[in-house]
Scaffold this motif. Structure first.
Motif, PDB file in Angstrom:
ATOM      1  N   ILE A  49      31.489  46.864  27.507  1.00  0.00           N
ATOM      2  CA  ILE A  49      32.889  46.670  27.898  1.00  0.00           C
ATOM      3  C   ILE A  49      32.952  45.855  29.193  1.00  0.00           C
ATOM      4  O   ILE A  49      33.769  44.939  29.323  1.00  0.00           O
ATOM      5  CB  ILE A  49      33.615  48.025  28.048  1.00  0.00           C
ATOM      6  N   ALA A  50      32.071  46.164  30.122  1.00  0.00           N
ATOM      7  CA  ALA A  50      32.030  45.414  31.390  1.00  0.00           C
ATOM      8  C   ALA A  50      31.675  43.953  31.148  1.00  0.00           C
ATOM      9  O   ALA A  50      32.247  43.061  31.778  1.00  0.00           O
ATOM     10  CB  ALA A  50      31.042  46.061  32.359  1.00  0.00           C
ATOM     11  N   LEU A  51      30.764  43.687  30.232  1.00  0.00           N
ATOM     12  CA  LEU A  51      30.414  42.307  29.895  1.00  0.00           C
ATOM     13  C   LEU A  51      31.611  41.567  29.312  1.00  0.00           C
ATOM     14  O   LEU A  51      31.865  40.409  29.651  1.00  0.00           O
ATOM     15  CB  LEU A  51      29.248  42.271  28.900  1.00  0.00           C
ATOM     16  N   GLN A  52      32.346  42.226  28.437  1.00  0.00           N
ATOM     17  CA  GLN A  52      33.536  41.622  27.833  1.00  0.00           C
ATOM     18  C   GLN A  52      34.555  41.272  28.919  1.00  0.00           C
ATOM     19  O   GLN A  52      35.102  40.175  28.943  1.00  0.00           O
ATOM     20  CB  GLN A  52      34.152  42.597  26.817  1.00  0.00           C
ATOM     21  N   LEU A  53      34.803  42.211  29.810  1.00  0.00           N
ATOM     22  CA  LEU A  53      35.767  41.976  30.886  1.00  0.00           C
ATOM     23  C   LEU A  53      35.270  40.925  31.874  1.00  0.00           C
ATOM     24  O   LEU A  53      36.058  40.126  32.392  1.00  0.00           O
ATOM     25  CB  LEU A  53      36.084  43.287  31.608  1.00  0.00           C
ATOM     26  N   THR A  54      33.978  40.895  32.127  1.00  0.00           N
ATOM     27  CA  THR A  54      33.403  39.903  33.036  1.00  0.00           C
ATOM     28  C   THR A  54      33.580  38.494  32.483  1.00  0.00           C
ATOM     29  O   THR A  54      34.007  37.580  33.198  1.00  0.00           O
ATOM     30  CB  THR A  54      31.911  40.192  33.285  1.00  0.00           C
ATOM     31  N   ARG A  58      35.943  35.550  34.169  1.00  0.00           N
ATOM     32  CA  ARG A  58      35.464  34.203  34.509  1.00  0.00           C
ATOM     33  C   ARG A  58      36.359  33.129  33.880  1.00  0.00           C
ATOM     34  O   ARG A  58      36.660  32.112  34.514  1.00  0.00           O
ATOM     35  CB  ARG A  58      34.020  34.014  34.056  1.00  0.00           C
ATOM     36  N   ALA A  59      36.813  33.356  32.652  1.00  0.00           N
ATOM     37  CA  ALA A  59      37.692  32.387  31.985  1.00  0.00           C
ATOM     38  C   ALA A  59      39.046  32.306  32.690  1.00  0.00           C
ATOM     39  O   ALA A  59      39.577  31.211  32.909  1.00  0.00           O
ATOM     40  CB  ALA A  59      37.880  32.774  30.517  1.00  0.00           C
ATOM     41  N   VAL A  60      39.606  33.453  33.062  1.00  0.00           N
ATOM     42  CA  VAL A  60      40.896  33.458  33.762  1.00  0.00           C
ATOM     43  C   VAL A  60      40.734  32.818  35.136  1.00  0.00           C
ATOM     44  O   VAL A  60      41.573  32.018  35.562  1.00  0.00           O
ATOM     45  CB  VAL A  60      41.470  34.889  33.876  1.00  0.00           C
ATOM     46  N   ALA A  88      37.367  37.360  43.687  1.00  0.00           N
ATOM     47  CA  ALA A  88      36.829  37.435  42.327  1.00  0.00           C
ATOM     48  C   ALA A  88      35.363  37.021  42.297  1.00  0.00           C
ATOM     49  O   ALA A  88      34.540  37.682  41.659  1.00  0.00           O
ATOM     50  CB  ALA A  88      37.644  36.560  41.384  1.00  0.00           C
ATOM     51  N   ASP A  89      35.036  35.935  42.988  1.00  0.00           N
ATOM     52  CA  ASP A  89      33.639  35.484  43.026  1.00  0.00           C
ATOM     53  C   ASP A  89      32.733  36.573  43.591  1.00  0.00           C
ATOM     54  O   ASP A  89      31.640  36.815  43.071  1.00  0.00           O
ATOM     55  CB  ASP A  89      33.514  34.203  43.853  1.00  0.00           C
ATOM     56  N   GLY A  90      33.194  37.226  44.653  1.00  0.00           N
ATOM     57  CA  GLY A  90      32.405  38.300  45.247  1.00  0.00           C
ATOM     58  C   GLY A  90      32.236  39.478  44.307  1.00  0.00           C
ATOM     59  O   GLY A  90      31.137  40.033  44.176  1.00  0.00           O
ATOM     60  N   ARG A  91      33.312  39.838  43.637  1.00  0.00           N
ATOM     61  CA  ARG A  91      33.243  40.989  42.727  1.00  0.00           C
ATOM     62  C   ARG A  91      32.427  40.672  41.476  1.00  0.00           C
ATOM     63  O   ARG A  91      31.738  41.549  40.940  1.00  0.00           O
ATOM     64  CB  ARG A  91      34.650  41.448  42.371  1.00  0.00           C
ATOM     65  N   LEU A  92      32.488  39.424  41.012  1.00  0.00           N
ATOM     66  CA  LEU A  92      31.703  39.047  39.836  1.00  0.00           C
ATOM     67  C   LEU A  92      30.214  38.923  40.159  1.00  0.00           C
ATOM     68  O   LEU A  92      29.381  38.974  39.261  1.00  0.00           O
ATOM     69  CB  LEU A  92      32.234  37.736  39.244  1.00  0.00           C
ATOM     70  N   ALA A  93      29.883  38.759  41.433  1.00  0.00           N
ATOM     71  CA  ALA A  93      28.481  38.661  41.839  1.00  0.00           C
ATOM     72  C   ALA A  93      27.790  40.026  41.862  1.00  0.00           C
ATOM     73  O   ALA A  93      26.566  40.107  41.857  1.00  0.00           O
ATOM     74  CB  ALA A  93      28.380  38.003  43.210  1.00  0.00           C
ATOM     75  N   VAL A 110      40.421  41.582  36.310  1.00  0.00           N
ATOM     76  CA  VAL A 110      41.131  40.809  35.279  1.00  0.00           C
ATOM     77  C   VAL A 110      42.634  40.891  35.519  1.00  0.00           C
ATOM     78  O   VAL A 110      43.339  39.875  35.460  1.00  0.00           O
ATOM     79  CB  VAL A 110      40.761  41.294  33.856  1.00  0.00           C
ATOM     80  N   ARG A 111      43.130  42.073  35.830  1.00  0.00           N
ATOM     81  CA  ARG A 111      44.564  42.245  36.086  1.00  0.00           C
ATOM     82  C   ARG A 111      45.009  41.407  37.287  1.00  0.00           C
ATOM     83  O   ARG A 111      46.036  40.731  37.248  1.00  0.00           O
ATOM     84  CB  ARG A 111      44.885  43.718  36.301  1.00  0.00           C
ATOM     85  N   ALA A 112      44.225  41.411  38.359  1.00  0.00           N
ATOM     86  CA  ALA A 112      44.565  40.627  39.551  1.00  0.00           C
ATOM     87  C   ALA A 112      44.554  39.126  39.253  1.00  0.00           C
ATOM     88  O   ALA A 112      45.419  38.380  39.732  1.00  0.00           O
ATOM     89  CB  ALA A 112      43.589  40.947  40.684  1.00  0.00           C
ATOM     90  N   LEU A 113      43.590  38.688  38.460  1.00  0.00           N
ATOM     91  CA  LEU A 113      43.523  37.268  38.115  1.00  0.00           C
ATOM     92  C   LEU A 113      44.709  36.849  37.249  1.00  0.00           C
ATOM     93  O   LEU A 113      45.266  35.769  37.435  1.00  0.00           O
ATOM     94  CB  LEU A 113      42.193  36.957  37.422  1.00  0.00           C
TER      95      LEU A 113
END
Length: 128
Positions: A49-54, A58-60, A88-93, A110-113
């Motif tokens: 699920i985390a991979l799907q959201l990640t 990234r797309a958003v 977002a970059d920091g959280r995705l890292a 995702v919601r914030a983006l």
């Protein structure tokens, strides 16, 4: 020709920009994940699920980045988008974990983006 492939050169991401985001199912997933109280899933399920959201985050983020870059430097919406994108970059890292907390953090991202994307796509406020 079997086994043949074409290399696509798209350094500006124009092809990706033409593809609409599949927003509804991801928003439904975000809503479901954020409603969790005490889920009892296997770590591998959380990771999936985390991979799907990640991937979707990234797309958003890519769409937010593209729209923000098109704004004049004096436009405050672009500056706010840059703040959200840095966050977002920091959280995705941060490496994924097989936990509900990790999945919920990705859902919040995702919601914030999407909130920032919506603000960039709405008409600019008229100033007098």
């Amino acid at each position: 020709m079997s086994g043949a492939y074409t290399v696509l050169h798209d350094p500006n991401g124009l092809i990706e920009a033409e593809l609409p985001l599949d927003r509804a199912p991801h928003e439904a997933l975000v809503t479901a994940v954020l409603a969790w109280n005490d889920p009892d899933l296997a770590p591998r399920d959380y990771e999936q699920i985390a991979l799907q959201l990640t991937g979707h985050a990234r797309a958003v983020a890519s769409d937010v980045r593209r729209l923000a870059a098109a704004l004049p430097k004096s436009n405050g919406r672009g500056a706010l988008a840059e703040v959200v994108l840095r966050e977002a970059d920091g959280r995705l890292a941060v490496p994924l974990e097989g936990t509900a907390r990790c999945v919920q953090n990705r859902a919040r991202l995702v919601r914030a983006l999407y909130t920032r994307l919506d603000r960039l796509t709405e008409p600019a406020p008229v100033t007098a």
